[in-house]
Each structure stands twice: as structure tokens, then as C-alpha cells.
Design a protein around this motif. Structure first.
Motif, PDB file in Angstrom:
ATOM      1  N   UNK A  15     -36.420   2.699 -47.829  1.00  0.00           N
ATOM      2  CA  UNK A  15     -35.420   1.215 -47.249  1.00  0.00           C
ATOM      3  C   UNK A  15     -35.494  -0.616 -48.595  1.00  0.00           C
ATOM      4  N   UNK A  16     -36.596   0.062 -49.152  1.00  0.00           N
ATOM      5  CA  UNK A  16     -36.914  -1.121 -50.371  1.00  0.00           C
ATOM      6  C   UNK A  16     -36.104  -0.614 -51.504  1.00  0.00           C
ATOM      7  N   UNK A  17     -35.506   0.581 -51.702  1.00  0.00           N
ATOM      8  CA  UNK A  17     -34.890   1.162 -52.566  1.00  0.00           C
ATOM      9  C   UNK A  17     -33.043   0.588 -52.203  1.00  0.00           C
ATOM     10  N   UNK A  18     -32.816   0.877 -50.911  1.00  0.00           N
ATOM     11  CA  UNK A  18     -31.301   1.086 -50.356  1.00  0.00           C
ATOM     12  C   UNK A  18     -31.472  -1.487 -50.217  1.00  0.00           C
ATOM     13  N   UNK A  19     -32.565  -1.643 -50.305  1.00  0.00           N
ATOM     14  CA  UNK A  19     -31.890  -3.748 -50.817  1.00  0.00           C
ATOM     15  C   UNK A  19     -32.566  -3.641 -49.530  1.00  0.00           C
ATOM     16  N   UNK A  20     -32.733  -3.453 -48.287  1.00  0.00           N
ATOM     17  CA  UNK A  20     -32.818  -3.595 -47.241  1.00  0.00           C
ATOM     18  C   UNK A  20     -34.139  -5.225 -47.532  1.00  0.00           C
ATOM     19  N   UNK A  21     -33.818  -5.902 -46.377  1.00  0.00           N
ATOM     20  CA  UNK A  21     -35.116  -6.451 -46.061  1.00  0.00           C
ATOM     21  C   UNK A  21     -36.927  -6.870 -45.088  1.00  0.00           C
ATOM     22  N   UNK A  22     -37.197  -6.685 -46.270  1.00  0.00           N
ATOM     23  CA  UNK A  22     -38.528  -6.113 -45.571  1.00  0.00           C
ATOM     24  C   UNK A  22     -39.841  -7.390 -45.265  1.00  0.00           C
ATOM     25  N   UNK A  23     -39.707  -7.310 -44.060  1.00  0.00           N
ATOM     26  CA  UNK A  23     -41.102  -8.061 -43.858  1.00  0.00           C
ATOM     27  C   UNK A  23     -42.456  -8.248 -43.029  1.00  0.00           C
ATOM     28  N   UNK A  24     -43.442  -7.842 -44.174  1.00  0.00           N
ATOM     29  CA  UNK A  24     -44.879  -7.286 -44.160  1.00  0.00           C
ATOM     30  C   UNK A  24     -45.264  -8.105 -43.272  1.00  0.00           C
ATOM     31  N   UNK A  25     -46.525  -7.917 -42.311  1.00  0.00           N
ATOM     32  CA  UNK A  25     -46.978  -8.631 -41.103  1.00  0.00           C
ATOM     33  C   UNK A  25     -48.456  -8.222 -41.483  1.00  0.00           C
ATOM     34  N   UNK A  26     -49.928  -8.838 -41.483  1.00  0.00           N
ATOM     35  CA  UNK A  26     -51.129  -7.782 -41.361  1.00  0.00           C
ATOM     36  C   UNK A  26     -52.216  -9.157 -41.781  1.00  0.00           C
ATOM     37  N   UNK A  27     -52.862  -8.989 -40.557  1.00  0.00           N
ATOM     38  CA  UNK A  27     -54.121 -10.043 -40.915  1.00  0.00           C
ATOM     39  C   UNK A  27     -55.416  -9.747 -41.783  1.00  0.00           C
ATOM     40  N   UNK A  28     -55.168  -8.891 -42.577  1.00  0.00           N
ATOM     41  CA  UNK A  28     -56.084  -8.290 -43.312  1.00  0.00           C
ATOM     42  C   UNK A  28     -55.109  -8.435 -43.907  1.00  0.00           C
ATOM     43  N   UNK A  29     -55.521 -10.032 -44.894  1.00  0.00           N
ATOM     44  CA  UNK A  29     -54.854 -10.208 -46.296  1.00  0.00           C
ATOM     45  C   UNK A  29     -55.188  -8.681 -47.707  1.00  0.00           C
TER      46      UNK A  29
END
Length: 208
Positions: A15-29
Motif C-alpha cells: 500500500x505504501x509503494x502504491x502511494x495510498x494515504x495511510x494513517x496509523x493509530x496506536x496509544x503506544x508512542x
């Protein structure tokens, strides 16, 4: 590598290579920022030329609506996603919830179901990754709005799978991590280096 199984990692890199918009969530910084940095590092010698924000404050959530690819980390749990109706406002993004092992992606906007995935198999990589990720849990993909809502209800009503560093290996060999990086690097160089035109080489590789 401890928190993401190998198949999910290949999916995210694709997905990253195909230039998708990626948003990642985590409470662990620490987990959040290391995941962002790892994704960027795994595509070397290619260089990602769009916005990369390892930990974006809530005041800048509107940046998810930019009409360009991006890789953004948000140090918060899933509740922020629903409070801001991000699945409606920014439906063209892929949302990855590391703590809950879930991915939300509206297929009508992102075409994730048709997205080609890295078909890369290497015995050494598989064995090495298994030593690092001793308790692999595959993420669940929700690609329709109604399924996302059902997943939300299940998530807040029950006890979804959480990333717990205490359950992971107590010691990770730097050599094993290097093996994973080198395996991806060789694969990228062999199959992608001369095919993608929207990335450019790092300066140290430009003369090759």
C-alpha cells in the motif's frame, strides 16, 4: 516487527509503494513511531517524497484530507477516529489500528481489494521473522462502512486483541532485524527500482 506479522507487513509495504494515504493509530508512542520509521526504511534505496508525520497532534487531523499520498501516525486509540468521523470525512485513507489489529479501508475509494500485494517468498526471511514475531496475529480488514461500524461496536463492547509488549520476545537480535531489512531491500531493488517513476533514489545511490 514484533507487533506486525509478515503477511500484514507485506500488505502495508504494498500500500505504501502504491502511494495510498495511510494513517496509523496506536496509544503506544514507541510502537507508532517505530512502525512509521520502519515502513520508510523498508523501501530503500527508494525514497518516499510525500508527507511523513510520525506522531501528528489532533489539531492537525485536517491534513488527512490532503489530495496527496501520506504516511501519518496518530498517538491515540480508535475512539478519535469515530469522534471525528474520519471514515466519512477522509474515506480515501487506509486506517491501521496497531493496538486492535484492525484495518479500515473503504474499498470504493481505496480499491484495497484489487491492490496487488508483494508476492515475495524467502525461506531465510520467513524463518528470521518468525524468531522476531513469535506470536503472530493477523490484522482484520474491514472494507465497507457498515462492517466498520459493526467492528466498532464489537471493539468497544468486548476485548479485542491488543498489542502487549510483555507477550513479545524479551530479546531481539540486531542481526535478525538486519536480515529482514536486507531481504526487503534486495526485493525492492530487483523488482521495483526500474519500474516506479514517482520515487527517486537516495543521493548515495544516484550514481549506480
Amino acid at each position: 516487527f514484533e507487533a506486525i506479522c509478515l503477511s500484514d507487513l507485506k500488505w502495508l509495504v504494498s500500500a505504501f509503494l502504491l502511494e495510498q494515504k495511510i494513517i496509523i493509530f496506536s496509544k503506544n508512542h514507541s510502537l507508532l513511531t517505530s512502525t512509521i520509521i520502519t515502513l520508510v526504511a523498508l523501501i530503500k534505496p527508494l525514497r518516499y517524497t510525500y508527507a511523513v508525520i510520525a506522531s501528528m497532534p489532533k489539531l492537525l487531523l485536517f491534513l488527512a484530507g490532503q489530495p496527496l499520498p501520506c504516511l501519518i501516525g496518530i498517538n491515540h486509540d480508535e475512539s478519535l477516529f469515530w469522534e471525528n468521523k474520519m471514515h466519512e470525512k477522509h474515506s480515501d485513507c487506509i486506517y491501521v489500528f496497531l493496538d486492535d489489529k484492525k484495518i479500515y479501508a473503504n474499498d470504493s475509494k481505496t480499491q484495497v481489494l484489487k491492490m496487488p500485494i508483494l508476492k515475495y517468498s524467502n525461506m531465510n526471511l520467513e524463518e528470521t521473522y518468525h524468531k522476531i514475531n513469535t506470536r503472530p496475529v493477523k490484522m482484520e480488514l474491514f472494507h465497507k462502512k457498515d462492517k466498520m461500524v459493526k467492528a466498532k461496536m464489537k471493539s468497544f463492547a468486548g476485548s479485542p486483541v491488543k498489542y502487549d509488549p510483555k507477550l513479545m520476545v524479551s530479546f531481539i537480535s540486531l542481526q535478525d532485524c538486519e536480515t529482514v531489512f536486507l531481504s526487503f531491500k534486495r526485493f525492492i531493488e530487483k523488482y521495483f527500482l526500474h519500474r516506479l517513476i514517482t520515487y527517486r533514489l537516495n543521493p548515495e545511490h544516484e550514481e549506480d
